[in-house]
Design a protein around this motif. Structure first.
Motif, PDB file in Angstrom:
ATOM      1  N   MET A 108       0.821  -1.208   0.000  1.00  0.00           N
ATOM      2  CA  MET A 108       0.000   0.000   0.000  1.00  0.00           C
ATOM      3  C   MET A 108       0.855   1.258   0.000  1.00  0.00           C
ATOM      4  O   MET A 108       0.485   2.266  -0.570  1.00  0.00           O
ATOM      5  N   LEU A 109       2.002   1.234   0.651  1.00  0.00           N
ATOM      6  CA  LEU A 109       2.900   2.381   0.600  1.00  0.00           C
ATOM      7  C   LEU A 109       3.695   2.357  -0.700  1.00  0.00           C
ATOM      8  O   LEU A 109       3.976   1.307  -1.266  1.00  0.00           O
ATOM      9  N   GLN A 110       4.082   3.532  -1.144  1.00  0.00           N
ATOM     10  CA  GLN A 110       4.789   3.656  -2.404  1.00  0.00           C
ATOM     11  C   GLN A 110       6.298   3.626  -2.187  1.00  0.00           C
ATOM     12  O   GLN A 110       6.808   4.079  -1.156  1.00  0.00           O
ATOM     13  N   LYS A 132      -2.790   7.856   4.235  1.00  0.00           N
ATOM     14  CA  LYS A 132      -3.737   6.959   3.561  1.00  0.00           C
ATOM     15  C   LYS A 132      -3.723   5.580   4.221  1.00  0.00           C
ATOM     16  O   LYS A 132      -4.770   4.983   4.469  1.00  0.00           O
ATOM     17  N   LEU A 133      -2.516   5.077   4.492  1.00  0.00           N
ATOM     18  CA  LEU A 133      -2.397   3.794   5.179  1.00  0.00           C
ATOM     19  C   LEU A 133      -3.011   3.873   6.572  1.00  0.00           C
ATOM     20  O   LEU A 133      -3.728   2.960   7.004  1.00  0.00           O
ATOM     21  N   THR A 134      -2.758   4.956   7.279  1.00  0.00           N
ATOM     22  CA  THR A 134      -3.289   5.134   8.633  1.00  0.00           C
ATOM     23  C   THR A 134      -4.815   5.114   8.643  1.00  0.00           C
ATOM     24  O   THR A 134      -5.434   4.460   9.500  1.00  0.00           O
ATOM     25  N   ALA A 135      -5.413   5.814   7.702  1.00  0.00           N
ATOM     26  CA  ALA A 135      -6.873   5.844   7.623  1.00  0.00           C
ATOM     27  C   ALA A 135      -7.426   4.440   7.405  1.00  0.00           C
ATOM     28  O   ALA A 135      -8.441   4.059   8.010  1.00  0.00           O
ATOM     29  N   HIS A 136      -6.759   3.665   6.563  1.00  0.00           N
ATOM     30  CA  HIS A 136      -7.193   2.292   6.310  1.00  0.00           C
ATOM     31  C   HIS A 136      -7.086   1.451   7.582  1.00  0.00           C
ATOM     32  O   HIS A 136      -8.015   0.708   7.920  1.00  0.00           O
ATOM     33  N   LEU A 137      -5.975   1.578   8.296  1.00  0.00           N
ATOM     34  CA  LEU A 137      -5.781   0.801   9.514  1.00  0.00           C
ATOM     35  C   LEU A 137      -6.785   1.189  10.595  1.00  0.00           C
ATOM     36  O   LEU A 137      -7.297   0.327  11.315  1.00  0.00           O
ATOM     37  N   VAL A 143       7.045  -3.707   2.872  1.00  0.00           N
ATOM     38  CA  VAL A 143       6.419  -2.411   3.136  1.00  0.00           C
ATOM     39  C   VAL A 143       5.719  -1.861   1.898  1.00  0.00           C
ATOM     40  O   VAL A 143       4.649  -1.249   1.998  1.00  0.00           O
ATOM     41  N   ILE A 144       6.294  -2.074   0.733  1.00  0.00           N
ATOM     42  CA  ILE A 144       5.695  -1.513  -0.484  1.00  0.00           C
ATOM     43  C   ILE A 144       4.845  -2.531  -1.246  1.00  0.00           C
ATOM     44  O   ILE A 144       4.383  -2.251  -2.352  1.00  0.00           O
ATOM     45  N   SER A 145       4.633  -3.693  -0.650  1.00  0.00           N
ATOM     46  CA  SER A 145       3.792  -4.698  -1.296  1.00  0.00           C
ATOM     47  C   SER A 145       2.314  -4.324  -1.145  1.00  0.00           C
ATOM     48  O   SER A 145       1.935  -3.598  -0.227  1.00  0.00           O
ATOM     49  N   PHE A 188       0.644  -5.133   2.306  1.00  0.00           N
ATOM     50  CA  PHE A 188       1.263  -4.658   3.542  1.00  0.00           C
ATOM     51  C   PHE A 188       0.242  -4.341   4.619  1.00  0.00           C
ATOM     52  O   PHE A 188       0.403  -4.732   5.784  1.00  0.00           O
ATOM     53  N   ALA A 189      -0.826  -3.639   4.259  1.00  0.00           N
ATOM     54  CA  ALA A 189      -1.841  -3.285   5.271  1.00  0.00           C
ATOM     55  C   ALA A 189      -2.448  -4.532   5.888  1.00  0.00           C
ATOM     56  O   ALA A 189      -2.672  -4.594   7.110  1.00  0.00           O
ATOM     57  N   GLU A 190      -2.696  -5.531   5.071  1.00  0.00           N
ATOM     58  CA  GLU A 190      -3.247  -6.788   5.576  1.00  0.00           C
ATOM     59  C   GLU A 190      -2.258  -7.470   6.528  1.00  0.00           C
ATOM     60  O   GLU A 190      -2.658  -8.034   7.555  1.00  0.00           O
ATOM     61  N   GLU A 191      -0.969  -7.393   6.195  1.00  0.00           N
ATOM     62  CA  GLU A 191       0.053  -7.997   7.050  1.00  0.00           C
ATOM     63  C   GLU A 191       0.143  -7.266   8.383  1.00  0.00           C
ATOM     64  O   GLU A 191       0.270  -7.894   9.445  1.00  0.00           O
ATOM     65  N   VAL A 192       0.068  -5.953   8.352  1.00  0.00           N
ATOM     66  CA  VAL A 192       0.082  -5.174   9.593  1.00  0.00           C
ATOM     67  C   VAL A 192      -1.128  -5.513  10.448  1.00  0.00           C
ATOM     68  O   VAL A 192      -1.022  -5.671  11.670  1.00  0.00           O
TER      69      VAL A 192
END
Length: 222
Positions: free
Chosen positions: A1-3, A38-43, A190-192, A195-199
């Motif tokens: 999710m991160l670039q 963006k990642l934070t909002a998703h989490l 991290v850039i996969s 990633f959000a799912e893994e976190v």
């Protein structure tokens, strides 16, 4: 999710940690920050499905990139990471929450736990371990937890704390001054896209431990 460009900005910041370079590259920082937001909002949305976060906002979670250099020998003005804390109240709640640290070259990690307890909190923790260590062990010794968070991190006393026997069966836990857990992520992870799912996998595993510690450290007898 991160670039990938978010990690590249942080890499370049390490090599150019000064205000002049940072201002010249302000747009790159703004883009990196937006990427983490963006990642934070998703989490937040995902965690909120199983834990009450109140009215937690993205801005409550993200740590400033500016370093406090007033009392530090290191006068570099910026941190070499972007970090967030997800939990009710955000990064300044004083609670044990889920801490996500984004830093290139394999230094990214998810963590959580007892980091800087007060004297009273540490006493409550040790009292609980003395009374019933099994409750904690039933959380941190679960197979899936140990696979993701294999080691207890943080400082310990060299000897038994005052008031406890040197042959106490739970001496290793009693000696803890800190107790936190970390799971590292490679830059590739991290850039996969996953990633959000893994976190979130790590957060779900951490939740029982964080709930336990928040109860122990905040609980007072009435």
């Amino acid at each position: 999710m991160l670039q990938a460009k978010t990690l590249q900005f942080l890499k370049d910041l390490v090599a150019n940690n000064n205000r002049e370079w940072f201002q010249e590259n302000r747009k790159r920082y703004d883009d990196a920050k937006a990427d983490v937001e963006k990642l934070t909002a998703h989490l937040i949305r995902e965690v909120h499905t199983f834990q009450d976060l109140g009215n937690l906002q993205v801005k409550d979670c993200i740590f400033r990139i500016n370093r406090d250099i007033r009392f530090s020998k290191n006068k570099e003005p910026y941190k070499s990471n972007l970090a967030i804390a997800i939990g009710a109240g955000g990064r300044s709640s004083g609670k044990i929450d889920y801490y996500l640290h984004i830093q290139p070259n394999g230094h990214s990690f998810l963590g959580g736990g007892m980091w800087s307890p007060t004297t009273e909190q540490l006493a409550r923790y040790r009292q609980e371990i003395d009374y019933n260590a099994q409750e904690l062990k039933d959380i941190i010794e679960v197979k899936d937890f140990k696979a993701y968070f294999p080691e207890i991190q943080g400082e310990s006393l060299k000897t038994a704390p005052k008031g406890f026997a040197k042959d106490h069966p739970e001496l290793d836990l009693l000696k803890r001054k800190q107790m936190f857990f970390m799971h590292a992520y490679s830059d590739k992870e991290v850039i996969s896209k996953d990633f959000a799912e893994e976190v979130m996998k790590g957060i779900r595993l951490l939740k029982p431990y964080c709930d336990y510690m928040n109860y122990i450290l905040d609980h007072t007898e009435e």
